[in-house]
Design an enzyme around this catalytic site. Structure first.
Site, mmCIF file in Angstrom:
data_model
loop_
_atom_site.group_PDB
_atom_site.id
_atom_site.type_symbol
_atom_site.label_atom_id
_atom_site.label_comp_id
_atom_site.label_asym_id
_atom_site.label_seq_id
_atom_site.Cartn_x
_atom_site.Cartn_y
_atom_site.Cartn_z
ATOM 1 N N LYS A 156 -10.913 -3.025 -3.515
ATOM 2 C CA LYS A 156 -11.749 -1.813 -3.563
ATOM 3 C C LYS A 156 -11.028 -0.674 -4.271
ATOM 4 C CE LYS A 156 -13.737 -2.391 1.073
ATOM 5 N NZ LYS A 156 -12.691 -2.692 2.058
ATOM 6 N N LYS B 148 -5.265 -9.413 -6.555
ATOM 7 C CA LYS B 148 -6.504 -9.658 -5.806
ATOM 8 C C LYS B 148 -7.568 -8.623 -6.155
ATOM 9 C CE LYS B 148 -6.393 -7.535 -1.274
ATOM 10 N NZ LYS B 148 -7.502 -7.284 -0.417
ATOM 11 N N LYS C 141 0.823 -1.218 0.000
ATOM 12 C CA LYS C 141 0.000 0.000 0.000
ATOM 13 C C LYS C 141 0.856 1.267 0.000
ATOM 14 C CE LYS C 141 -4.421 -1.682 1.361
ATOM 15 N NZ LYS C 141 -5.647 -1.561 2.101
HETATM 16 N N1 AQP Z 1 -10.115 -10.285 -3.088
HETATM 17 C C1 AQP Z 1 -10.483 -10.790 -1.914
HETATM 18 N N2 AQP Z 1 -10.783 -12.100 -1.782
HETATM 19 C C2 AQP Z 1 -11.173 -12.620 -0.582
HETATM 20 N N3 AQP Z 1 -11.310 -11.873 0.541
HETATM 21 C C3 AQP Z 1 -11.031 -10.560 0.446
HETATM 22 N N4 AQP Z 1 -11.065 -9.558 1.342
HETATM 23 C C4 AQP Z 1 -10.697 -8.396 0.751
HETATM 24 N N5 AQP Z 1 -10.414 -8.607 -0.537
HETATM 25 C C5 AQP Z 1 -10.606 -9.940 -0.765
HETATM 26 C C6 AQP Z 1 -11.473 -9.734 2.742
HETATM 27 O O1 AQP Z 1 -12.544 -8.839 3.004
HETATM 28 C C7 AQP Z 1 -12.468 -8.437 4.368
HETATM 29 C C8 AQP Z 1 -12.598 -6.944 4.450
HETATM 30 O O2 AQP Z 1 -11.492 -6.343 3.813
HETATM 31 P P1 AQP Z 1 -11.132 -4.849 4.142
HETATM 32 O O3 AQP Z 1 -12.066 -3.956 3.507
HETATM 33 O O4 AQP Z 1 -11.038 -4.642 5.597
HETATM 34 O O5 AQP Z 1 -9.672 -4.636 3.644
HETATM 35 P P2 AQP Z 1 -8.871 -5.017 2.377
HETATM 36 O O6 AQP Z 1 -8.380 -6.416 2.486
HETATM 37 O O7 AQP Z 1 -7.828 -4.005 2.284
HETATM 38 O O8 AQP Z 1 -9.917 -4.887 1.195
HETATM 39 P P3 AQP Z 1 -9.673 -4.436 -0.269
HETATM 40 O O9 AQP Z 1 -10.968 -4.568 -0.931
HETATM 41 O O10 AQP Z 1 -8.552 -5.148 -0.894
HETATM 42 O O11 AQP Z 1 -9.330 -2.925 -0.133
HETATM 43 P P4 AQP Z 1 -8.068 -2.144 -0.669
HETATM 44 O O12 AQP Z 1 -8.269 -1.987 -2.117
HETATM 45 O O13 AQP Z 1 -8.148 -0.821 0.068
HETATM 46 O O14 AQP Z 1 -6.850 -2.915 -0.318
HETATM 47 C C9 AQP Z 1 -11.145 -8.957 4.936
HETATM 48 O O15 AQP Z 1 -11.398 -10.106 5.717
HETATM 49 C C10 AQP Z 1 -10.359 -9.322 3.703
HETATM 50 O O16 AQP Z 1 -9.475 -10.396 3.945
#
Ligand code: AQP
Length: 345
Positions: free
Chosen positions: A209, A206, A114
């Site tokens: 968001k 992956k 990040k």
């Molecule tokens: N691609 C994914 N596949 C399976 N699980 C996922 N999670 C996130 N992306 C995937 C799981 O969703 C939960 C909430 O995630 P979060 O919003 O707290 O944080 P994150 O992992 O940072 O989500 P994003 O969507 O990937 O956001 P960005 O783009 O900001 O990095 C967690 O349990 C996570 O494991």
């Protein structure tokens, strides 16, 4: 104070809640309600580790709450709340900032990804994020944490922090509590057929968001047309689908789409390949569109309904925060005794 089996997990209100969040985390949140006391948190303090527009942040906190409810989380039987309403998260995180070691945080791959090349410009909060995550879990002395695969390393750090706290303060813990071990070591629950859903544009990345391309993910509030377009445009390769799972090796996009289909349908990949193997992607994609619309359509519709009633959504968060605070305050009071702080009891 004895630890009971309790589930805690959180989702960041950073917009674009997607199929990865749903299949990797929220689906499991819903299932666990039958067997555990569950606490599900909209982790807004984590969200501001990167800059958020204030009005959008408020909207996103309500949207994640609405998604929890729309997916089937019962905020009356369990607890749904937003992190910033329970000050004990930040309080315990400070104690953990003093327990965790710099070397531990330096190994965290999510920070490296990040922060990217511009590390010097990343917020201190982004760096210390895993300590706050440990506090989120341990302030409820939670025993089980359902997360996607990407959070595994942070969960391991939470266990290290719990263990170090228990060791560093072992004598004081004995003197102040009935438990020889104060913090349980939380167990990650990384389960289900889709613990790591990949981008629809690149099967090696992956689903996320923050991906600038909306075509990389299916959002929980996408309508049927958007879902259809995204699935049809999803990257594939020129080969037909294999008839056996082994044939998905080294074909990340095909593997991802079959995995999504399997997770949404509750069928195994092998079973799906016995039906679609040898055929072109178009037929398979048509089936996936129908399935995704059938599963996600009602969730999106319910989220829309809840978006029209922010007062109700806010009342869920206030009620949940009040109940969460009672548990968190009890832990924090014991932590203060253990560490040696003077406080009003
Ligand atoms: N691609 C994914 N596949 C399976 N699980 C996922 N999670 C996130 N992306 C995937 C799981 O969703 C939960 C909430 O995630 P979060 O919003 O707290 O944080 P994150 O992992 O940072 O989500 P994003 O969507 O990937 O956001 P960005 O783009 O900001 O990095 C967690 O349990 C996570 O494991």
């Amino acid at each position: 104070m004895t630890a009971i089996e309790r589930v805690f997990s959180g989702v960041q209100p950073t917009g674009n809640l997607h199929l990865g969040n749903y299949l990797g985390a929220i689906v499991n949140f819903v299932k666990l309600q039958d067997s555990y006391n569950c606490i599900y948190c909209v982790v807004d303090l984590h969200a501001i580790t990167t800059w958020q527009d204030p009005a959008e942040l408020t909207r996103n906190i309500r949207e994640v709450t609405a998604a929890f409810i729309a997916c089937g989380i019962d905020p009356k039987t369990h607890i749904v709340f937003n992190q910033s309403q329970v000050a004990e998260h930040a309080e315990l995180a400070w104690v953990f900032n003093c327990v965790a070691r710099l070397g531990w945080l330096n190994r965290m791959t999510q920070f490296k990804e990040k922060a990217g090349k511009d590390r010097e410009n990343a917020s201190v909060g982004l760096y210390a994020y895993p300590n706050l995550m440990a506090a989120d879990i341990l302030v409820y002395r939670a025993t089980h944490v359902p997360v996607g695969e990407d959070q595994k390393q942070h969960l391991e750090l939470s266990r290290d922090i719990a263990q170090k706290f228990n060791n560093d303060f072992a004598d004081s813990i004995k003197a102040h509590t009935l438990d020889p071990v104060f913090f349980p070591l939380p167990e990650p629950l990384i389960t289900g057929p889709a613990t790591r859903v990949m981008s629809l544009r690149d099967g090696t990345k992956k689903m996320s968001k923050s991906d600038p391309s909306d075509y990389s993910r299916i959002n929980l509030n996408d309508d049927a047309e958007a879902i259809a377009q995204k699935v049809r445009k999803a990257k594939t390769d020129p080969e037909p689908l294999p008839s056996e799972e082994k044939g998905l090796e080294h074909r990340p996009e095909a593997d991802n789409l079959v995995g999504i289909y399997a997770a949404l349908s509750g069928r195994t990949k092998a079973d799906l390949l016995s039906e679609f193997g040898g055929g072109q992607f178009s037929n398979f994609k048509n089936g996936l569109v129908d399935l995704a619309v059938e599963k996600l359509g009602p969730i999106g519709a319910e989220m829309k309904k809840l978006a029209a009633d922010p007062a109700y959504v806010d009342s869920v968060l206030i009620d949940g925060s009040d109940r969460a605070r009672v548990i968190a305050a009890e832990t924090m009071s014991a932590v203060k005794d253990i560490v040696g702080f003077i406080h009003k009891k």
